[in-house]
Design a protein around this motif. Structure first.
Motif, PDB file in Angstrom:
ATOM      1  N   GLN A 112       0.829  -1.198   0.000  1.00  0.00           N
ATOM      2  CA  GLN A 112       0.000   0.000   0.000  1.00  0.00           C
ATOM      3  C   GLN A 112       0.874   1.264   0.000  1.00  0.00           C
ATOM      4  N   LYS A 113       2.033   1.187   0.690  1.00  0.00           N
ATOM      5  CA  LYS A 113       2.833   2.399   0.912  1.00  0.00           C
ATOM      6  C   LYS A 113       4.217   2.345   0.278  1.00  0.00           C
ATOM      7  N   ASP A 114       4.748   1.123   0.057  1.00  0.00           N
ATOM      8  CA  ASP A 114       6.094   1.012  -0.504  1.00  0.00           C
ATOM      9  C   ASP A 114       6.080   0.596  -1.978  1.00  0.00           C
ATOM     10  N   ARG A 115       5.000  -0.028  -2.377  1.00  0.00           N
ATOM     11  CA  ARG A 115       4.818  -0.345  -3.789  1.00  0.00           C
ATOM     12  C   ARG A 115       3.447   0.179  -4.213  1.00  0.00           C
ATOM     13  N   TYR A 116       3.222   0.134  -5.530  1.00  0.00           N
ATOM     14  CA  TYR A 116       1.970   0.675  -6.086  1.00  0.00           C
ATOM     15  C   TYR A 116       1.772   2.133  -5.687  1.00  0.00           C
ATOM     16  N   ILE A 117       2.887   2.855  -5.763  1.00  0.00           N
ATOM     17  CA  ILE A 117       2.880   4.310  -5.563  1.00  0.00           C
ATOM     18  C   ILE A 117       3.664   4.934  -6.709  1.00  0.00           C
ATOM     19  N   ILE A 118       3.424   6.189  -6.935  1.00  0.00           N
ATOM     20  CA  ILE A 118       4.114   6.900  -8.005  1.00  0.00           C
ATOM     21  C   ILE A 118       4.560   8.246  -7.426  1.00  0.00           C
ATOM     22  N   ASP A 154       5.297  12.068  -6.983  1.00  0.00           N
ATOM     23  CA  ASP A 154       4.801  13.314  -7.568  1.00  0.00           C
ATOM     24  C   ASP A 154       5.989  14.239  -7.806  1.00  0.00           C
ATOM     25  N   ASP A 155       5.719  15.421  -8.333  1.00  0.00           N
ATOM     26  CA  ASP A 155       6.814  16.299  -8.738  1.00  0.00           C
ATOM     27  C   ASP A 155       7.614  16.811  -7.545  1.00  0.00           C
ATOM     28  N   ASP A 156       7.040  16.752  -6.353  1.00  0.00           N
ATOM     29  CA  ASP A 156       7.738  17.243  -5.162  1.00  0.00           C
ATOM     30  C   ASP A 156       8.422  16.111  -4.397  1.00  0.00           C
ATOM     31  N   GLY A 157       8.482  14.901  -4.970  1.00  0.00           N
ATOM     32  CA  GLY A 157       9.144  13.791  -4.286  1.00  0.00           C
ATOM     33  C   GLY A 157       8.229  13.025  -3.347  1.00  0.00           C
ATOM     34  N   GLY A 158       6.961  13.433  -3.260  1.00  0.00           N
ATOM     35  CA  GLY A 158       5.994  12.691  -2.447  1.00  0.00           C
ATOM     36  C   GLY A 158       5.520  11.455  -3.180  1.00  0.00           C
ATOM     37  N   ALA A 159       4.697  10.640  -2.525  1.00  0.00           N
ATOM     38  CA  ALA A 159       4.218   9.389  -3.121  1.00  0.00           C
ATOM     39  C   ALA A 159       2.698   9.425  -3.250  1.00  0.00           C
ATOM     40  N   ILE A 160       2.223   9.165  -4.456  1.00  0.00           N
ATOM     41  CA  ILE A 160       0.784   9.095  -4.692  1.00  0.00           C
ATOM     42  C   ILE A 160       0.406   7.625  -4.850  1.00  0.00           C
ATOM     43  N   PRO A 161      -0.550   7.138  -4.051  1.00  0.00           N
ATOM     44  CA  PRO A 161      -0.941   5.740  -4.233  1.00  0.00           C
ATOM     45  C   PRO A 161      -1.659   5.555  -5.564  1.00  0.00           C
ATOM     46  N   ILE A 162      -1.430   4.418  -6.169  1.00  0.00           N
ATOM     47  CA  ILE A 162      -2.065   4.094  -7.445  1.00  0.00           C
ATOM     48  C   ILE A 162      -3.470   3.564  -7.175  1.00  0.00           C
ATOM     49  N   SER A 163      -4.419   3.983  -7.959  1.00  0.00           N
ATOM     50  CA  SER A 163      -5.781   3.498  -7.734  1.00  0.00           C
ATOM     51  C   SER A 163      -6.446   3.124  -9.067  1.00  0.00           C
ATOM     52  N   THR A 164      -7.113   4.074  -9.705  1.00  0.00           N
ATOM     53  CA  THR A 164      -7.934   3.710 -10.867  1.00  0.00           C
ATOM     54  C   THR A 164      -7.113   3.673 -12.160  1.00  0.00           C
ATOM     55  N   ILE A 165      -7.620   2.886 -13.098  1.00  0.00           N
ATOM     56  CA  ILE A 165      -6.951   2.661 -14.381  1.00  0.00           C
ATOM     57  C   ILE A 165      -7.047   3.916 -15.247  1.00  0.00           C
ATOM     58  N   HIS A 166      -5.899   4.368 -15.742  1.00  0.00           N
ATOM     59  CA  HIS A 166      -5.872   5.549 -16.609  1.00  0.00           C
ATOM     60  C   HIS A 166      -6.216   5.175 -18.055  1.00  0.00           C
ATOM     61  N   VAL A 167      -6.770   6.141 -18.771  1.00  0.00           N
ATOM     62  CA  VAL A 167      -7.213   5.888 -20.148  1.00  0.00           C
ATOM     63  C   VAL A 167      -6.028   5.436 -21.004  1.00  0.00           C
ATOM     64  N   LYS A 168      -6.281   4.450 -21.856  1.00  0.00           N
ATOM     65  CA  LYS A 168      -5.187   3.823 -22.612  1.00  0.00           C
ATOM     66  C   LYS A 168      -5.759   3.081 -23.808  1.00  0.00           C
ATOM     67  N   SER A 169      -4.925   2.792 -24.769  1.00  0.00           N
ATOM     68  CA  SER A 169      -5.351   1.968 -25.903  1.00  0.00           C
ATOM     69  C   SER A 169      -4.180   1.116 -26.343  1.00  0.00           C
ATOM     70  N   LEU A 170      -4.486   0.110 -27.132  1.00  0.00           N
ATOM     71  CA  LEU A 170      -3.414  -0.660 -27.768  1.00  0.00           C
ATOM     72  C   LEU A 170      -3.850  -1.000 -29.185  1.00  0.00           C
ATOM     73  N   ILE A 171      -2.850  -1.167 -30.023  1.00  0.00           N
ATOM     74  CA  ILE A 171      -3.096  -1.618 -31.396  1.00  0.00           C
ATOM     75  C   ILE A 171      -2.885  -3.130 -31.414  1.00  0.00           C
ATOM     76  N   SER A 172      -3.967  -3.871 -31.704  1.00  0.00           N
ATOM     77  CA  SER A 172      -3.864  -5.339 -31.741  1.00  0.00           C
ATOM     78  C   SER A 172      -3.226  -5.797 -33.042  1.00  0.00           C
ATOM     79  N   TRP A 173      -3.647  -5.152 -34.120  1.00  0.00           N
ATOM     80  CA  TRP A 173      -3.114  -5.492 -35.437  1.00  0.00           C
ATOM     81  C   TRP A 173      -2.937  -4.241 -36.257  1.00  0.00           C
ATOM     82  N   PRO A 174      -1.870  -4.044 -36.963  1.00  0.00           N
ATOM     83  CA  PRO A 174      -0.726  -4.961 -37.097  1.00  0.00           C
ATOM     84  C   PRO A 174       0.228  -4.844 -35.912  1.00  0.00           C
ATOM     85  N   GLN A 175       1.090  -5.833 -35.778  1.00  0.00           N
ATOM     86  CA  GLN A 175       2.145  -5.743 -34.784  1.00  0.00           C
ATOM     87  C   GLN A 175       3.336  -4.995 -35.380  1.00  0.00           C
TER      88      GLN A 175
END
Lengths: 368, 368
Positions: free
Chosen positions: A236-242, A244-265
């Motif tokens: 909760q506190k040592d992993r799954y954090i990111i 911030d710009d000030d060196g603090g830690a933000i816990p990871i929670s919800t999935i950010h918008v993203k896409s992938l191209i399946s084809w072509p590779q």
């Protein structure tokens, strides 16, 4: 193929759900053998539904073993009026809820980061979609009666280990804020694509938190505790954090918008003609509003067609008819926007643990 | 409606039957070995998604065999401007369409008919749901250019046999009216629950006609022909028909509104307490509007909750909290109504070939 091989001899004493032997994992791209970590192969990322045997696996410790005669029970205690203890039979007597949900590992695409970071070097296959069925956690929390002053709910798995060699042996533990735990779609799931959960995916019961990165969806659930303070454990506190710009830690929670191209590779060479470029797009809590495709690395964009099932918590298929104007090299990129207005960034924000890698990912093709 | 014939000796005490996926067909309830015919086991009828290995199978002839080096091609010809020939690669380069679709065999529940009729004696497991993916047939018909005067589209499978000993050997053949063939959701499917079609289910390509009984969804497709007249083959005119009141024959087409009780199963003995009765309801082209439950064989009714995914072509899960008032015997029945106003009948209309058996089906339980 889905190959949860069960025979009657292998059923546990509690006959309401069978114990499954190990499915074949040969189809997964292995990241680590012990604990089992594997990603979904590229070719399967074209399918809206991920077959169980090809659903990505990210375990933190070894898969817990049950003796055949061990009775599984889930405890619910802590800051509640009535502590509960529930068997699988109890779960199956409660109203069922079925939901299609995409899970993504927070470290998906980690191997794309430059400079490289430690951690499982996932390509883009640590994301999969299943139809989950089980009981809304809310039903049990309501039944137990949460007391005033509760702030979080803690989930403990049966899996135990040392998160790093310096840490003590401990079960896998993660907490959720009360409002997320009480969300009607937060599930205690016992079924995945119509089958009982396999051992790899949390048999007999796991949490599935729609819209959150996979680390929240605790497997092999043993205990649920309502807390009056925030949980401060390792994952909760040592992993799954990111940072911030000030060196603090933000816990990871919800999935950010993203896409992938399946084809072509990437690195495909194609004869000069029209093609249907296709792929997936997803975002934690919002429907996908738009997917744009560029064949010049992001200079110009065109809209893809959104096709297939359209669910709040599951990825969205898209198709884009692409007619290259001439032979040569092309850099295809896809960019998703969700209905809350979140736009997939062109560049991932580098972070030292390698999470939330949602920048657009170029696919290089040659038209000959 | 049939009243329950409950004999105490028949009551089982188990609340549910264990189920687990088998890699091959061993999990299906076998109706016939050759050609393979099998229905989905009762316990799986609780799951919204049917695992591929437990999806019911109704084949008319033996599964066609391909040599490993045989190139599969689909021909599209007849009353069109341009005949086409397509490989699997061609199919995979066309825009993909993904749809959850419930298929039901027209003879599902045939064994419930009294007096009994010939034909595969299905109980209620010849109905299953999968996520199908492929290419809308319409795309190919548009590309080939249907000429004026076309009335039907004929589909020919690679499977060949004698429909009865008196008939000549022939491929499995079925036709669709042009408007159904041109419906944007009529699919040429190559994928089932994220996996390539298995041999049993029509590899490499099959038709899937949403809302129609399963006989329309021709497997192992070899040829599609646009016709200027109606097709009069055996499985169009001699089977899959139902007598009307004047002795004429009505061809079977779309799935009639129906429901099933997944839990409890008949002849279950339960301790006195509250239970969640659950099941499925479906109708060819319309969403399910309402499911009503009676515990007195149809005298009084209460509304069930509709839960889980809600799709036009796939079944609807429902839950009903049932609190028996006293010990004794109960006859549980479920009745579905769709959004077009079709109501599941209390009595099936008996017919000599045993099709469209959608009357409510009593489940007898003892509360002790």
């Amino acid at each position: 193929m889905n190959t949860c091989k069960c025979s009657k001899a292998e059923f546990a004493t509690d006959m309401s759900v069978p114990v499954c032997t190990q499915p074949e994992r040969t189809g997964l791209v292995t990241i680590e053998d012990e604990p089992i970590i594997g990603e979904t192969p590229q070719a399967t990322l074209q399918s809206w539904l991920t077959p169980n045997s090809l659903f990505y696996i990210r375990n933190h410790y070894s898969i817990p073993q049950w003796e055949a005669d061990t009775e599984w029970e889930l405890a619910l205690d802590g800051h509640v009026d009535n502590a509960l203890s529930l068997s699988l039979k109890d779960f199956r007597s409660l109203p069922i809820q079925t939901l299609p949900i995409t899970l993504e590992c927070a470290g998906n695409n980690r191997s794309d980061l430059e400079p490289q970071v430690p951690g499982n070097p996932f390509q883009n296959g640590a994301v999969s979609t299943a139809i989950w069925a089980g009981v809304p956690l809310r039903k049990l929390l309501e039944r137990s009666g949460i007391r005033d002053g509760a702030v979080e709910v803690l989930f403990e798995g049966f899996d135990v280990g040392q998160p790093t060699p310096d840490e003590e042996s401990q079960p896998y533990l993660r907490s959720l804020p009360i409002d997320v735990a009480m969300h009607p779609d937060t599930l205690l799931a016992y079924e995945m694509n119509g089958e009982p959960l396999s051992r790899e995916h949390g048999y007999p019961l796991r949490l599935v938190v729609p819209g959150w990165y996979g680390m929240a969806s605790v497997k092999w659930l043993r205990k649920i505790s309502v807390l009056q303070e925030s949980f401060e454990g390792f994952f909760q506190k040592d992993r799954y954090i990111i940072e911030d710009d000030d060196g603090g830690a933000i816990p990871i929670s919800t999935i950010h918008v993203k896409s992938l191209i399946s084809w072509p590779q990437s690195n495909t060479s194609l004869p000069m003609q029209s093609y249907v470029v296709n792929g997936m797009a997803w975002s934690g809590f919002a429907h996908i509003a738009r997917v744009e495709i560029s064949d010049d690395g992001g200079e110009t964009w065109g809209d893809a067609d959104l096709v297939g099932p359209r669910y709040r918590y599951s990825w969205q298929q898209w198709n884009f008819t692409w007619s290259p104007k001439s032979t040569g090299h092309y850099t295809l990129v896809a960019r998703a926007t969700d209905e809350d207005g979140n736009v997939q960034p062109l560049e991932t924000r580098w972070n030292s643990l390698g999470y939330i890698i949602n920048g657009v990912r170029p696919v290089c093709v040659e038209v000959r």
